[in-house]
Design an enzyme around this catalytic site. Structure first.
Site, short mmCIF file in Angstrom:
data_model
loop_
_atom_site.label_atom_id
_atom_site.label_comp_id
_atom_site.label_asym_id
_atom_site.label_seq_id
_atom_site.Cartn_x
_atom_site.Cartn_y
_atom_site.Cartn_z
N THR A 207 8.84 23.09 -117.45
CA THR A 207 8.52 24.03 -116.38
C THR A 207 7.01 24.20 -116.26
O THR A 207 6.47 24.29 -115.15
CB THR A 207 9.19 25.39 -116.64
OG1 THR A 207 10.60 25.19 -116.78
CG2 THR A 207 8.92 26.35 -115.50
N CYS B 274 15.61 29.69 -118.88
CA CYS B 274 15.09 31.00 -118.46
C CYS B 274 16.16 31.86 -117.78
O CYS B 274 16.06 33.08 -117.75
CB CYS B 274 13.89 30.85 -117.54
SG CYS B 274 14.23 29.97 -116.01
#
Length: 414
Positions: A192, A50
């Site tokens: 995540t 990310c």
């Protein structure tokens, strides 16, 4: 062979830029096939998270960097974004130092976050699976993993409960005082997403909904919790109607939640996906609160001081580890050169020896043959060093001459 890396990360590029240059969500095998098809690219490891997209490469010619940039630019959807404006090039030792710091969490938006090590390991595994990693790059990654393990065991840099996922939940708590009465929707059941789920369950919300492409993975995560349920991504329109908090951590190439899905109900949207999964326009609606990865910075800053001391300890371990790696590489290169030198000498001796022995067997004068054999070997062995010394002398390279004298035990003072 040269070691380089090309990177786009949160330090230089905001989220909209990182989204454009992200390689996550694409066919991994296709990515490796295409990058290895570039002339002078020998081996590769692709990392896409990310906060960063980085490509680690063994190359045979540094001029190939331009070709790699063209390759990367080919995956950008918006032609207005030019990779040359954002990428960072690292070479040699700098690549290894950066990768060690990265795997230890020192380059992360959240200092010391543990998730990045798993992501680096996953990238390494995918490279091996696609036959894209060579011996040198493999040794680099093995040393990186050993260094990260040592940092985790000898420092407390990873002991504070801080991660992008944790920081996202902190933002949600700031907006909603009583989460126990709220419904939470998590989109994505990857590493995540699973971490988000754990943090959310600790807050005991009314209901947790976990949506994923493959429901089996979501079911595996939610099965032990009575107030949790697993869903397909296709159910998002119905799930959003129920949710008070929507958190996305999923690999997609376009927005999967837009303004058309929401009504007047106040909601908190948190998007930690790269590329973004939740349309930023959701935050323009008066009743909504919208956060993206870059908004998490404020939460992270609050926790940095706790880890700065441990970070300095980690840096010392990394420097020592890099020194160890470089020393070992020197030995590997030296041993390889020595082995090649002996093989070269064996080839020269074997050929001349066989000819000499054949002459002796045919009744020629043995003493004369042995003298001739010794002369030929001397001439052959010294040929390339003599040529090298003459060339060094022409170029005024006294340092090379001194080095060669030392190699042959000559007097360097003359």
């Amino acid at each position: 062979m040269a070691l380089i890396s090309l990177a786009i990360d949160y330090k230089k590029s905001p989220i909209e830029v990182r989204s454009e240059f992200a390689l996550s969500g694409l066919d991994v095998s296709m990515l490796y096939r295409s990058i290895l098809a570039i002339d002078n690219v020998v081996h590769a490891v692709i990392l896409s998270t990310c906060n960063r997209t980085e490509v680690y490469l063994e190359i045979s010619d540094l001029r190939v960097v331009d070709d790699i940039l063209v390759w990367w630019q080919g995956y950008v959807r918006n032609p207005n974004y030019k990779i040359k404006d954002y990428f960072k090039l690292r070479q040699g030792t700098e690549v290894i130092m950066h990768l060690m710091k990265l795997a230890c969490g020192l380059e992360s938006m959240v200092l010391g976050e543990p998730q990045i090590l798993g992501q680096v390991k996953d990238s390494y595994t995918l490279s091996k699976k696609n036959h894209a990693i060579g011996k040198e790059l493999d040794r680099v990654f093995q040393k990186v993993f050993a260094t990260a393990k040592r940092v985790r065991s000898e420092t407390r840099i990873g002991h504070c409960p801080v991660s992008v996922a944790f920081s996202a939940i902190t933002l949600a708590k700031r907006q909603l005082d009583n989460i126990s009465s709220k419904n939470v929707l998590i989109i994505g059941a990857g590493q995540t997403g699973e971490l988000l789920f754990r943090h959310v369950t600790a807050l005991a919300p009314k209901q947790i909904m976990l949506a994923n492409r493959t429901i089996e993975k979501a079911q595996k995560i939610t099965s032990a919790f009575r107030n949790a349920s697993a869903h397909y991504l296709s159910e998002l329109p119905q799930l959003i109607k129920k949710a008070d908090i929507i958190i996305a951590a999923v690999n997609v190439l376009e927005y999967i939640v837009t303004c058309k899905y929401v009504g007047d109900k106040p909601r908190v949207f948190i998007d930690i996906s790269i590329p973004q999964a939740l349309d930023p326009k959701l935050g323009e609606l008066e009743q909504n609160v919208y956060y993206c990865v870059d908004d998490i910075n404020a939460v992270i800053e609050d926790n940095k001081d706790k880890r700065k001391y441990e970070s300095s300890k980690a840096q010392k371990i990394i420097v020592k580890s890099l020194e160890e790696y470089l020393e070992k590489e020197k030995a590997i290169i030296s041993n390889s050169a020595i082995k090649e030198l002996f093989q070269k000498a064996d080839g020269l001796v074997d050929l001349s020896l066989e000819k000499s022995l054949a002459k002796i067997r045919n009744g020629k004068d043995a003493e004369e043959i042995i003298k001739r054999f010794a002369y030929e070997i001397k001439k052959k062995v010294l040929h390339y060093p003599v040529v090298g010394m003459k060339e060094a002398s022409k170029q005024g390279r006294s340092d090379c001459l001194v080095c060669m004298k030392r190699m042959f035990g000559l007097n360097v003072e003359k």
